[in-house]
Design a protein around this motif. Structure first.
Motif, mmCIF file in Angstrom:
data_model
loop_
_atom_site.group_PDB
_atom_site.id
_atom_site.type_symbol
_atom_site.label_atom_id
_atom_site.label_comp_id
_atom_site.label_asym_id
_atom_site.label_seq_id
_atom_site.Cartn_x
_atom_site.Cartn_y
_atom_site.Cartn_z
ATOM 1 N N ALA A 27 23.162 -23.286 -1.286
ATOM 2 C CA ALA A 27 22.809 -22.851 0.150
ATOM 3 C C ALA A 27 24.372 -23.716 1.130
ATOM 4 N N ARG A 28 23.255 -25.287 0.837
ATOM 5 C CA ARG A 28 24.088 -26.345 1.010
ATOM 6 C C ARG A 28 25.630 -26.211 1.617
ATOM 7 N N GLY A 31 26.710 -24.258 4.109
ATOM 8 C CA GLY A 31 25.806 -24.363 4.843
ATOM 9 C C GLY A 31 24.818 -23.499 5.460
ATOM 10 N N HIS A 32 23.300 -23.638 5.194
ATOM 11 C CA HIS A 32 22.418 -22.342 5.268
ATOM 12 C C HIS A 32 21.658 -22.870 5.176
ATOM 13 N N ASN A 33 20.703 -23.412 5.446
ATOM 14 C CA ASN A 33 19.377 -23.702 5.892
ATOM 15 C C ASN A 33 18.549 -23.297 5.136
ATOM 16 N N ILE A 34 17.553 -24.267 3.606
ATOM 17 C CA ILE A 34 17.206 -23.281 2.536
ATOM 18 C C ILE A 34 15.242 -24.047 2.529
ATOM 19 N N GLN A 35 14.467 -23.876 2.113
ATOM 20 C CA GLN A 35 13.329 -23.886 1.704
ATOM 21 C C GLN A 35 12.694 -23.292 0.116
ATOM 22 N N VAL A 36 12.900 -24.520 -1.307
ATOM 23 C CA VAL A 36 12.232 -23.770 -2.137
ATOM 24 C C VAL A 36 11.116 -24.053 -2.059
ATOM 25 N N GLU A 37 10.563 -23.238 -2.462
ATOM 26 C CA GLU A 37 9.119 -23.484 -3.318
ATOM 27 C C GLU A 37 9.129 -23.340 -4.539
ATOM 28 N N THR A 38 8.249 -24.396 -5.478
ATOM 29 C CA THR A 38 8.464 -23.421 -7.366
ATOM 30 C C THR A 38 6.687 -23.291 -7.688
ATOM 31 N N GLN A 39 6.387 -22.530 -8.063
ATOM 32 C CA GLN A 39 5.370 -22.051 -8.854
ATOM 33 C C GLN A 39 6.051 -22.324 -10.646
ATOM 34 N N VAL A 85 20.802 -15.610 -13.298
ATOM 35 C CA VAL A 85 21.585 -15.059 -12.101
ATOM 36 C C VAL A 85 22.023 -16.252 -11.220
ATOM 37 N N VAL A 86 20.582 -16.851 -10.479
ATOM 38 C CA VAL A 86 21.121 -18.137 -9.512
ATOM 39 C C VAL A 86 21.481 -19.326 -10.175
ATOM 40 N N ILE A 87 20.759 -19.504 -10.949
ATOM 41 C CA ILE A 87 21.182 -20.622 -12.565
ATOM 42 C C ILE A 87 22.802 -20.974 -12.907
ATOM 43 N N LYS A 88 23.144 -19.107 -12.824
ATOM 44 C CA LYS A 88 24.695 -19.223 -13.426
ATOM 45 C C LYS A 88 25.980 -19.042 -12.596
ATOM 46 N N SER A 89 25.488 -18.173 -11.324
ATOM 47 C CA SER A 89 26.542 -18.597 -10.061
ATOM 48 C C SER A 89 25.962 -18.524 -8.554
ATOM 49 N N PRO A 90 25.396 -19.948 -8.055
ATOM 50 C CA PRO A 90 24.305 -19.573 -6.890
ATOM 51 C C PRO A 90 24.911 -19.598 -5.765
ATOM 52 N N VAL A 91 26.170 -19.770 -5.854
ATOM 53 C CA VAL A 91 26.582 -19.812 -4.741
ATOM 54 C C VAL A 91 27.291 -18.148 -4.146
ATOM 55 N N GLN A 92 27.470 -17.525 -5.655
ATOM 56 C CA GLN A 92 27.896 -16.225 -5.741
ATOM 57 C C GLN A 92 26.786 -15.634 -5.207
ATOM 58 N N PHE A 93 25.781 -15.736 -5.389
ATOM 59 C CA PHE A 93 24.553 -14.656 -5.324
ATOM 60 C C PHE A 93 24.660 -14.516 -3.741
ATOM 61 N N LEU A 94 24.501 -16.301 -3.339
ATOM 62 C CA LEU A 94 23.851 -16.118 -1.914
ATOM 63 C C LEU A 94 25.174 -15.194 -1.348
ATOM 64 N N GLU A 95 26.279 -15.778 -1.435
ATOM 65 C CA GLU A 95 27.396 -14.823 -1.130
ATOM 66 C C GLU A 95 27.174 -13.978 -0.482
ATOM 67 N N LYS A 96 26.772 -12.832 -1.747
ATOM 68 C CA LYS A 96 25.776 -11.531 -1.217
ATOM 69 C C LYS A 96 25.285 -11.137 -0.168
ATOM 70 N N VAL A 97 24.181 -12.439 -0.748
ATOM 71 C CA VAL A 97 23.040 -12.350 0.687
ATOM 72 C C VAL A 97 23.239 -11.925 1.473
ATOM 73 N N GLU A 98 23.813 -13.383 2.022
ATOM 74 C CA GLU A 98 24.286 -13.137 2.791
ATOM 75 C C GLU A 98 25.631 -11.846 3.637
ATOM 76 N N LYS A 99 26.320 -11.241 3.026
ATOM 77 C CA LYS A 99 26.638 -9.960 3.295
ATOM 78 C C LYS A 99 25.881 -8.828 3.481
ATOM 79 N N SER A 100 24.691 -9.316 1.876
ATOM 80 C CA SER A 100 24.104 -8.166 2.698
ATOM 81 C C SER A 100 22.740 -7.266 4.117
#
Length: 104
Positions: A27-28, A31-39, A85-100
C-alpha cells in the motif's frame, strides 16, 4: 486511497503477520494509507478504530478463517482474499483493488 484490513490465518501466527507486513509495504509503495488489524493466537492487535473504518474507501479481509467483528464493516466495500494471495503478490492485488474501486 484509504484502506483498512483484517489479516487472519488458520494458525493465527505466521501468515497473519506476513500478510500484514506485505499489505502495508504494498500500500505504501502505491501511495495508499492503510491500517491492518491482526487476529491471531495472541488475540486482536492493532484493532481498527471506528473512525478509521468510517474513513476507509475499502475494507480488505485477508483471511483464511472466520474473524471477529466483521459487522463493523457493514455498508463498506469489502474485498475478501486469502492470505497467500497478498503474501505472494501484494502490489498486484492492491492494483486490482484500486481498479475495481475506480471503475465503480
Amino acid at each position: 486511497m484509504n484502506i483498512v484490513c483484517v489479516a487472519a490465518c488458520t494458525a493465527g501466527i505466521a501468515h497473519t503477520y506476513i500478510a500484514r507486513e506485505k499489505l502495508i509495504k504494498g500500500a505504501r509503495a502505491l501511495g495508499h494509507n492503510i491500517q491492518v488489524e491482526t487476529q491471531g493466537t495472541i488475540d486482536t492487535e492493532n484493532e481498527l478504530l471506528a473512525e478509521d473504518i468510517s474513513a476507509a474507501d475499502v475494507v480488505i479481509l485477508a483471511t483464511d478463517v472466520k474473524i471477529k467483528g466483521e459487522e463493523r464493516f457493514k455498508n463498506k466495500r469489502i474485498v475478501r482474499v486469502k492470505t497467500a494471495v497478498v503474501i505472494k503478490s501484494p502490489v498486484q492485488f492492491l492494483e486490482k483493488v484500486e481498479k475495481s474501486i475506480t471503475n465503480t
